[in-house]
Structure formats: structure tokens, C-alpha cells
Write an enzyme that holds these catalytic residues in place. Sequence first.
Site, PDB file in Angstrom:
ATOM      1  N   ALA A  57       0.805  -1.230   0.000  1.00 22.90           N
ATOM      2  CA  ALA A  57       0.000   0.000   0.000  1.00 22.90           C
ATOM      3  C   ALA A  57       0.834   1.274   0.000  1.00 22.90           C
ATOM      4  O   ALA A  57       0.313   2.356   0.271  1.00 22.90           O
ATOM      5  CB  ALA A  57      -0.941  -0.001   1.191  1.00 22.90           C
TER       6      ALA A  57
ATOM      7  N   ASP B  37      -0.492   3.997  -2.441  1.00 22.94           N
ATOM      8  CA  ASP B  37      -1.776   4.528  -1.988  1.00 22.94           C
ATOM      9  C   ASP B  37      -1.605   5.419  -0.765  1.00 22.94           C
ATOM     10  O   ASP B  37      -2.288   6.438  -0.624  1.00 22.94           O
ATOM     11  CB  ASP B  37      -2.733   3.382  -1.657  1.00 22.94           C
TER      12      ASP B  37
END
Length: 304
Positions: free
Chosen positions: A250, A253
Site C-alpha cells: 500500500a 496509496d
Amino acid sequence: MPAKVVVIGSLNMDLVTRAPRLPRGGETLIGESFATIPGGKGANQAVAAARLGAQVSMVGCVGNDAYGEQLRGALLAEGIDCQAVRVVEDSSGVALIVVDDNSQNAIVIVAGANGALTAEVLDGVDAVLQSADVIICQLEVPDATVGHALKRGRELGKIVILNPAPASHTLPADWYACVDYLIPNESEAAVLSGLAVDSLETAEAAAAHLIAAGAGKVIVTLGAQGLMFANGASFEHFPAPRVKAVDTTAAGDTFVGGFAAALASGKSEVDAIRFGQVAAALSVTRSGAQPSIPTLLEVQAFKS
């Protein structure tokens, strides 16, 4: 009130297994662990922005199934407004993720309910877009929906961020003029520009190509090498904070959500970039997508 960030995008349940290495074609490996973790690039970016100080609304679709309930519940638990998260008659989106011992990953995504996020759905929640300071889009929902969102964001005079991921083709030419900040990683920048991106010099060349295509500003994220920022007049390399990586799932993101939250709160571009980098660096020291995203206090402590 904190700054308002609206994320238009995907919600997926991540089905994550760890293995010594990524499998080759036709090969079966024995995995080391398995977990189901709320994810999706849109939802991850919404969680990142919320944990890092922004008031956040999510626009997306989940299925009428157990995963859909869990995905929506995970966002609500973060204080994210989900009035524009629709439940549709389809399976929720899933991402099948393998993470190896070097923290590299391979991902297969099945869109499911994310495919039901149409331009008509966006029109039905236009009040949410109007309330935004910053609008974030990615490419895990239909292209027509993304294009509609970008153009509506430009019409409303919002700060528009596009994370062109996953990138499997070049972007429609008329999208670029709607984007204030285009944020691809190396592979995405290569797909969009047609140039190999494997160094700071080639990242600069790709960013220049995307500026010439019409993007307002470009941030090419380069993992451990940091990022390359282009504003149309100059280029600047931002080295990455040094940490020991465990899982990079992640990181991108987290950067996007952190950058958006900081920018919306009034920080300068440079400060917002550095803030996002610290958040992303902290995220790779932990496993999972949303569970790895740090809080505002953790980022502030790291910086101090």
C-alpha cells in the site's frame, strides 16, 4: 473542519498470501500464511487521507455479500463518510496478492462491484463532489467513470489528483488537462509515456512527456529511490526516507492519500510531498494494505 478529500474509486477485499518467492507460470508453491484484508486502491487512499488528518468521503460500489459489509464497515470505522458507497447485486471486488520474502508482490484484481460505478452514479452524488477540496481518482473502476470524474472535478474548480494505476494503456488525451497532479509509479509512467523508466534521468524524461501531454504537474514515485517531481518549469528529486521494508503493498496509496490530505490542509507542495513520503515509508514497515497505513501522530513523530 479538516480539509475535505473525496476519493472516487475501488473497494476490494485483499486475499493475501506470503510465500518464499513469487510463483513462475505453471508452478505451485507452498504458502506461509493467508489473510483477508480490506483494500482496493480507492479505499486505501481514503483510509490514508483520513488517518493523516483529512475529512474524507468515499464514492464507490461494493457487492451484496459478506466482503461488501466488511469493506464498508472498515471505512466507517475510520470515520469516512460512506453515503456515496452503493451496495449492488454483484460480488465485491477482490485482489489476489502474493508477497515474497523480499517484500515484492504480484497482484491479480477482479473488479466485481467496482464495475458498477458509472458516470450516472457519480451524477447522483454530485453534492459530495461539490463539497470537496481535493478529488482523487485511480483506474480500478471503469475508464468512462474516471474521465467523467476528472472533467467534473475540473468544472467545479477542485484540486484533481489522478493515480493512473493499474496502467495497462495510455490515457485518453483529453484527460490530461483535467489533472492537477498525475502520480504514476515507474511502470505506470513507462506505460503512459512509452519510455523505459529505470533511473532518475528516465523518470525525468517520462515526467516531461506527461507534462507535454497536458498534465498540470507530475510526480513519478520510484520506491526506494524516492520520487521525481515535475511542474512544467523544473524537476526535483525527493529521496525516500530510509526504512526496512516488510511489505510494499500500500505504499503508493499511502503516499497519494497523505499527499492529498497535506495539500488540502494548506501545506506547500514540497511539504505535502515530504509528508506523503514519510507516511509511505512507515507503511512499508508493516504488512497488509490498510493495516499498514500510519496515523498523523506517527508521521509527525517520525519527522521529529
